[in-house]
Design a protein around this motif. Sequence first.
Motif, PDB file in Angstrom:
ATOM      1  N   SER A   3     -19.333  -1.005  31.682  1.00 44.27           N
ATOM      2  CA  SER A   3     -18.626  -1.899  30.791  1.00 44.27           C
ATOM      3  C   SER A   3     -18.600  -3.268  31.425  1.00 44.27           C
ATOM      4  CB  SER A   3     -17.201  -1.406  30.559  1.00 44.27           C
ATOM      5  OG  SER A   3     -16.545  -2.237  29.659  1.00 44.27           O
ATOM      6  N   CYS A  38     -18.848  -8.590  25.447  1.00 43.13           N
ATOM      7  CA  CYS A  38     -18.581  -7.492  26.363  1.00 43.13           C
ATOM      8  C   CYS A  38     -19.215  -6.223  25.804  1.00 43.13           C
ATOM      9  CB  CYS A  38     -17.091  -7.304  26.602  1.00 43.13           C
ATOM     10  SG  CYS A  38     -16.091  -7.164  25.122  1.00 43.13           S
ATOM     11  N   ARG A  40     -19.790  -2.024  25.194  1.00 43.47           N
ATOM     12  CA  ARG A  40     -19.066  -0.800  24.893  1.00 43.47           C
ATOM     13  C   ARG A  40     -20.060   0.349  24.730  1.00 43.47           C
ATOM     14  NH1 ARG A  40     -15.794  -3.478  26.615  1.00 43.47           N
ATOM     15  NH2 ARG A  40     -13.804  -4.177  25.756  1.00 43.47           N
ATOM     16  N   GLY A 105     -11.130   5.606  26.774  1.00 45.83           N
ATOM     17  CA  GLY A 105     -11.839   5.189  27.991  1.00 45.83           C
ATOM     18  C   GLY A 105     -11.476   6.078  29.157  1.00 45.83           C
ATOM     19  N   PHE A 137     -16.881   4.182  34.818  1.00 46.51           N
ATOM     20  CA  PHE A 137     -15.911   3.341  34.115  1.00 46.51           C
ATOM     21  C   PHE A 137     -16.503   3.064  32.740  1.00 46.51           C
ATOM     22  CE2 PHE A 137     -13.642  -0.573  33.035  1.00 46.51           C
ATOM     23  CZ  PHE A 137     -12.358  -0.292  33.471  1.00 46.51           C
ATOM     24  N   LEU A 139     -15.782   2.589  28.403  1.00 47.99           N
ATOM     25  CA  LEU A 139     -14.894   2.364  27.262  1.00 47.99           C
ATOM     26  C   LEU A 139     -15.665   2.568  25.967  1.00 47.99           C
ATOM     27  CD1 LEU A 139     -13.050  -0.919  28.337  1.00 47.99           C
ATOM     28  CD2 LEU A 139     -12.344   1.435  28.712  1.00 47.99           C
ATOM     29  N   GLU A 148     -11.071  -3.945  29.391  1.00 45.06           N
ATOM     30  CA  GLU A 148     -11.449  -3.413  30.692  1.00 45.06           C
ATOM     31  C   GLU A 148     -10.646  -4.001  31.843  1.00 45.06           C
ATOM     32  OE1 GLU A 148     -15.144  -4.903  28.941  1.00 45.06           O
ATOM     33  OE2 GLU A 148     -13.110  -5.459  28.403  1.00 45.06           O
ATOM     34  N   ILE A 192     -17.533  -7.010  35.353  1.00 44.59           N
ATOM     35  CA  ILE A 192     -16.124  -6.646  35.358  1.00 44.59           C
ATOM     36  C   ILE A 192     -15.530  -6.793  36.751  1.00 44.59           C
ATOM     37  CG2 ILE A 192     -16.857  -4.221  35.527  1.00 44.59           C
ATOM     38  CD1 ILE A 192     -13.489  -5.478  34.207  1.00 44.59           C
TER      39      ILE A 192
END
Length: 310
Positions: A3, A38, A40, A105, A137, A139, A148, A192
Amino acid sequence: MTSTLSTPHLPAPTTPSPLEDVLPTDDLGEIPTATPWCQRWRDRRHSFRHTSAGGFNPRDYTLEPLAIPTAKKFVLQHHYTGSFPSAKKTYGLFNTSDGEPRLSGVAVFGLSVSKSVLERALPDLEPNVAALECSRFVLLDECPANTESWFLARCFDELLVANVRGVVSFADPVPRRSSTGELVAVGHVGTIYQASNAAYTGRATPRTIKLLPDGTVLNDRAAQKVRKQEQGHEYVEAKLMAFGAPAPRADCDPATWLREALIAIGARSVRHRGPHRYVFRLGKNRRARDRISLGYPELKKFPKRPDSSD
């Protein structure tokens, strides 16, 4: 890492930049921090979210410790690797906006394949106890932009309560495709982590990786399980047989079988320059964080683009 983190919520630009004109796209990797996009995931397929579509509201979400079987099921379904690592702490992000909590997530903090990975990065901390690796990690695509950063920060709060003082995470910048050309991993630079004040400490050791027909990697630990017939070797062997490898004969040397199986299924050897390594030092304040030593020099220039897929 699956992510990416966008910049804080911004209104939609009146004149889109050339980059924004072509997003989202199936062939683009991680988006630089200067852009309001971002990433996903759902069912191992990535998509992109723009901050103008709606910002994150922390009142709609909660974080809870998650049972490992539940975390594993979610990760296997949605993470592009289709694999689940050794886990010690797993956390779920739940969307509560509809009244009924919905798992949106998962973050997995676990044991490093080698203790030396954590010892070298965080020499003051006991590996696999006070120092862990953030290995997954992810989502879902229903999560709005900026989710995030909140999720990662709450995970660190929970880890600190559990006496974890350091986290190491790696970002794989190499795009990968299946044998049919389908893009299965877009390549990540750790956006991130950069936005969450991690220390960037360069790249891990270069190596040659084995790509299976579906674009996933047969890692060294999995290969070793087959060669030494250690616990879990049946799963690895079954995966290779599903690609067309012959079943192991009772009198066959496992190392020989593995070598011949990889040839039979057309596994590809790819030179990897090493994933990007990020280190988080956890503490209630900056003074407490600064007291934890880094085993590598902190580099001030962050990577911004995935590696070439050539």
